[in-house]
Scaffold this active site. Structure first.
Site, PDB file in Angstrom:
ATOM      1  N   LYS A   1       0.820  -1.208   0.000  1.00  0.00           N
ATOM      2  CA  LYS A   1       0.000   0.000   0.000  1.00  0.00           C
ATOM      3  C   LYS A   1       0.850   1.252   0.000  1.00  0.00           C
ATOM      4  O   LYS A   1       0.510   2.256  -0.602  1.00  0.00           O
ATOM      5  CB  LYS A   1      -0.923  -0.018   1.201  1.00  0.00           C
ATOM      6  CG  LYS A   1      -1.891  -1.168   1.075  1.00  0.00           C
ATOM      7  CD  LYS A   1      -3.101  -0.998   1.920  1.00  0.00           C
ATOM      8  CE  LYS A   1      -4.114  -2.060   1.512  1.00  0.00           C
ATOM      9  NZ  LYS A   1      -4.918  -2.511   2.566  1.00  0.00           N
ATOM     10  N   ARG A   2       1.976   1.187   0.695  1.00  0.00           N
ATOM     11  CA  ARG A   2       2.833   2.361   0.791  1.00  0.00           C
ATOM     12  C   ARG A   2       3.373   2.776  -0.585  1.00  0.00           C
ATOM     13  O   ARG A   2       3.755   3.908  -0.801  1.00  0.00           O
ATOM     14  CB  ARG A   2       3.996   2.084   1.736  1.00  0.00           C
ATOM     15  CG  ARG A   2       3.651   2.361   3.181  1.00  0.00           C
ATOM     16  CD  ARG A   2       4.868   2.261   4.070  1.00  0.00           C
ATOM     17  NE  ARG A   2       6.049   2.881   3.503  1.00  0.00           N
ATOM     18  CZ  ARG A   2       7.220   2.262   3.362  1.00  0.00           C
ATOM     19  NH1 ARG A   2       7.355   1.012   3.706  1.00  0.00           N
ATOM     20  NH2 ARG A   2       8.242   2.909   2.872  1.00  0.00           N
TER      21      ARG A   2
END
Ligand code: GLU
Length: 504
Positions: free
Chosen positions: A297-298
């Site tokens: 997600k980062r």
């Protein structure tokens, strides 16, 4: 790669392998000769499309797909179409459609035709094109190339289970019962299945060359890849709607992620069943993190729009463009700048520059591009004003633009402006951090009519500068004191000095 598919062979459709393209049955598309140089880049206007399913927010991988399709269309003076593939109603996500429009707009990727713009191929939402798919599915049924299937969910479930138990197992599970029976065998609403060929033809991909992708069969218990084209609710499946629309919309090039490679033999078979010429297929590599893992997600898999408070769209586009493409070198050995605006990307983009390996995403590189583009932007006054309008730290756009002009050349993220909040509001002084002698220095500073030259005759230089900085910014580093005074004005400086004295 899906289980159950053999990856039989692969040759890159690059200049060296032109002779391997002469194999029978593989469409001889995608190779042009310009001034004796072989190229896969079209010399005619390309019609491309971005066909997202509104099942989530637009992430880096989809943005790259959209961008390459857009760049190819613009580079060849063609057309770029946005089409929403929303036929899987169960997977739709609220807000996803709007997020697609907002993200493309923010990035400067403007479709020529699409749900918002309209166009001669409207409607552009597949859920609004049901009648078209039905007509084409019926046509295949009438020609014996597709058939109604009445098998119950239970029967299909049993077939799937028994197929998995075969050695080797197979994901091709249907036994063609309804093709042979030619009659309604239950009260179930039927689906329409495509009668798949005994063997799929090889496909010719611009990046991967010729590939022979066949499902894995079990010869003892022969099943068929007769995939569903129209579901019992009358909605088409992805494969069917996708090829019908690509044909009707005159798409010449399909640029999409490698995960769709194994669907391509099915698509080609459908084109053949209709007697239509397929577009050229360009499957681009997967995006991975630097450690070759799937993106987390980062890494911006969330939604790229969530990065808009940190990076410029120009920087993001530049970053994304290089995931699987590199600009041409003027001559061998000569280096070429990787920092490019959208216009430069349009000019330089070519299918010949596509690469095959997985593209690795590095955040450090994104911020490198951001710094470079912030630097470029700082030189264009109108752009600085435009950017100033996106911040809500002050209503005074002209002042915000002046602040940005000072700060941009040293910034690598747009949110670094948060370190300079004191340029917009008087700081909340943390008096326990005040430098030594601060009150005395500031009082004298006021008495001397804010004359620093005189002040340093009476106090240590260090004390003077630390105290004034404290009064102006609560001690925040970054800008030089004259620069801060210049931005704040002398009047505001006086106000801060007297407020600070009172607090000390
Ligand atoms: N709707 C598919 C997707 O979400 C489109 C794949 C294609 O471009 O054919 O990616």
């Amino acid at each position: 790669m899906k289980i159950g598919y053999h990856w039989l062979s692969g040759t890159r459709g690059s200049p060296e392998t032109v002779s391997s393209l002469m194999e029978p049955k593989v469409p001889l598309l995608g190779m042009y000769v310009n001034n004796g140089i072989k190229s896969v880049h079209p010399h005619i206007p390309a019609v491309t499309r971005f066909a997202p399913s509104p099942t989530g927010y637009l992430h880096l991988g989809s943005l790259r797909t959209a961008l390459y399709n857009y760049l190819l269309a613009r580079n060849t003076n063609g057309k770029f179409i946005l089409r929403l593939e929303d036929t899987d109603q169960t997977r739709l996500v609220a807000g996803a459609e709007k997020n697609i429009y907002d993200t493309l707009k923010w990035c400067g990727i403007q479709p020529d035709e699409g749900p918002v713009q309209g166009g001669i191929h409207a409607p552009y939402r597949q859920s609004e094109r049901k009648h078209i798919y039905k007509e084409y599915a019926d046509q295949l049924v009438a020609q014996g190339k597709a058939y109604h299937c009445y098998c119950s969910k239970e029967r299909l479930g049993d077939l799937r289970e028994s197929a998995m138990k075969l050695k080797p197992p197979t994901t091709v599970t249907y036994d063609r019962k309804c093709f042979h029976s030619h009659s309604q065998t239950s009260d179930e609403q039927p689906v329409i299945r495509f009668k798949s060929p005994e063997k799929y033809d090889k496909i010719n991909d611009v990046v991967h060359g010729i590939l022979d992708l066949q499902p894995q069969y079990n010869s003892e218990d022969r099943r068929y890849d007769d995939f569903v084209i129209l579901k019992s609710d009358g909605l088409p499946t992805y494969h069917f709607a996708n090829i019908v629309d690509d044909h009707l919309m005159g798409i010449t090039h399909v640029i999409r992620g490698e995960e769709w490679l194994t669907s391509t033999p099915k698509h080609q078979a459908l084109y053949q069943a209709f007697g239509w010429t397929p577009p050229e297929f360009v499957h681009i590599p997967l995006l991975t993190s630097l450690k070759d893992k799937k993106l987390s997600k980062r890494d911006g898999i969330m939604g790229v729009l969530s990065m808009s408070d940190k990076v410029l769209p120009e920087a993001l586009i530049n970053f994304v463009a290089l995931f699987g493409w590199s600009p041409p070198r003027p001559s061998p050995g000569e280096s070429v700048s990787e920092v490019m605006s959208m216009d430069e990307l349009v000019e330089k983009f070519s299918l010949d520059g596509l690469t095959r390996g997985n593209a690795k995403v590095s955040n450090a590189k994104l911020y490198y591009f951001n710094k470079e583009h912030l630097h470029r932007l700082a030189k264009v006054d109108e752009k600085v004003v435009e950017l100033a309008e996106t911040y809500d730290l002050t209503d005074d756009t002209e002042y915000m633009a002046r602040v940005l002009k000072k700060l941009l050349p040293s910034m690598s993220s747009l949110d670094e402006i948060n370190n300079y909040k004191y340029l917009f509001t008087i700081p909340d002084y943390n008096t326990s951090n005040a430098p030594p002698n601060c009150k005395a220095v500031l009082m004298r500073y006021a008495e001397l009519e804010y004359n620093v030259e005189e002040l340093i005759k009476e106090f240590k230089k260090k004390e003077v500068f630390q105290s004034i900085r404290f009064a102006l910014s609560n001690g925040a580093p970054g800008l030089a004191i004259p620069e801060i005074i210049d931005l704040l004005t002398l009047e505001e400086t006086k106000k801060r000095v007297s407020t600070c004295i009172k607090k000390l």
